[in-house]
Design an enzyme around this catalytic site. Sequence first.
Site, short mmCIF file in Angstrom:
data_model
loop_
_atom_site.label_atom_id
_atom_site.label_comp_id
_atom_site.label_asym_id
_atom_site.label_seq_id
_atom_site.Cartn_x
_atom_site.Cartn_y
_atom_site.Cartn_z
N LYS A 34 -14.60 -2.07 -3.40
CA LYS A 34 -13.39 -1.18 -4.18
C LYS A 34 -13.20 -1.25 -5.47
CE LYS A 34 -9.10 -2.92 -4.12
NZ LYS A 34 -8.36 -2.60 -5.41
N ASP A 61 -9.73 3.25 -5.02
CA ASP A 61 -8.29 3.04 -4.80
C ASP A 61 -7.58 3.43 -6.06
OD1 ASP A 61 -6.19 1.72 -3.73
OD2 ASP A 61 -6.57 -0.25 -4.47
N LEU A 62 -7.21 4.80 -5.92
CA LEU A 62 -6.38 4.96 -7.18
C LEU A 62 -4.77 5.48 -6.78
CD1 LEU A 62 -8.85 7.47 -8.92
CD2 LEU A 62 -8.28 5.04 -9.29
N LYS A 63 -4.70 5.47 -5.32
CA LYS A 63 -3.14 5.41 -4.68
C LYS A 63 -2.49 6.62 -5.26
CE LYS A 63 -2.80 0.60 -4.16
NZ LYS A 63 -3.63 -0.06 -5.05
N ASP A 66 1.96 12.29 -6.22
CA ASP A 66 2.35 13.20 -7.27
C ASP A 66 2.78 14.51 -6.45
OD1 ASP A 66 2.74 14.86 -9.59
OD2 ASP A 66 1.44 13.40 -10.76
N PRO A 68 2.29 18.07 -4.46
CA PRO A 68 1.23 18.35 -3.57
C PRO A 68 0.04 19.18 -4.28
CG PRO A 68 3.29 18.73 -2.54
CD PRO A 68 3.70 18.31 -3.74
N THR A 122 1.10 -4.78 -0.39
CA THR A 122 1.30 -6.03 0.10
C THR A 122 2.06 -7.18 -0.81
OG1 THR A 122 -0.77 -6.68 -0.56
CG2 THR A 122 -0.72 -5.97 1.66
N ARG A 184 -6.96 -13.49 2.60
CA ARG A 184 -7.24 -14.93 1.69
C ARG A 184 -7.78 -15.63 3.03
NH1 ARG A 184 -6.02 -12.33 -1.68
NH2 ARG A 184 -4.67 -12.32 -3.51
N GLN A 193 0.82 -11.57 -3.72
CA GLN A 193 0.66 -10.80 -2.34
C GLN A 193 1.73 -11.68 -1.33
OE1 GLN A 193 -3.36 -9.74 -1.51
NE2 GLN A 193 -3.09 -7.93 -2.66
N ARG A 214 -9.74 -11.84 -4.76
CA ARG A 214 -10.06 -13.07 -5.61
C ARG A 214 -10.62 -14.26 -4.62
NH1 ARG A 214 -3.97 -12.48 -7.77
NH2 ARG A 214 -3.85 -10.96 -6.15
#
Length: 242
Positions: A34, A61-63, A66, A68, A122, A184, A193, A214
């Site tokens: 990712k 993973d830029l999420k 904005d 459409p 999360t 985890r 998280q 992590r």
Amino acid sequence: MREEERIIVALDLSTKEEMFRILKLINRPGCYVKVGMELYLQEGADVVRELKDGGYSVFLDLKLHDIPHTVNKAMKGLARVGADMVNVHAAGGSEMMRAAVDGLGDGSVKKRPICLAVTQLTSTDQSMLENELMIGHPMLNVITRYGELAYQSGLDGVVCSAWEAEKIKACTSASFLAVTPGIRLESDAAGDQKRVATPAQARKLGSDYIVVGRSITSAENPAQAFDRVLEEWGKSQWKITN
């Protein structure tokens, strides 16, 4: 698909040098990784291209969130970068999500990237949802509604915690992907998280892919940590049908 391809290593790092150092330590050529905002905004699209050239599958993973039109044009450009998986925030609404899928389709040279909707981060809990975001509904209800909207908008799945995966599939489709961060190992701290799960829990709860950061990248021995995640994931009896 091999079991290890269901484990996405979160490269939440700042430089390509650090990224390649960690990948060398993990020693899993061609695994799923990712790339988030931290790395992408500092290194640019070349980081995705270099990973693809190295045989890795990439979740970018830029999420996006904005209007459409903007998301449509952004996704058209991202499709050319070569990522295998991308995402938007479901909170942008159904019109925006449909525009994202259309943009990816228009920009793709070969296969369209998997498009996911982020339901709730999360790091969000019920208190934050109500007191800061002013959403006065139970977390699970909000997340499943966002999942339904994403499904109806033509997306391929959602990013959610493992604890919501089964519920989302129940109100959409068994083949609707659940990509779950917040993973985890049992001995690791949850960090920032809130809705976390172990690899074994995630698979039993219905996750199709798990995103692990992590617990692998900050481990004393990242290769051993990856193997441990894979072992825990593989022990579960949950049947994946995708």
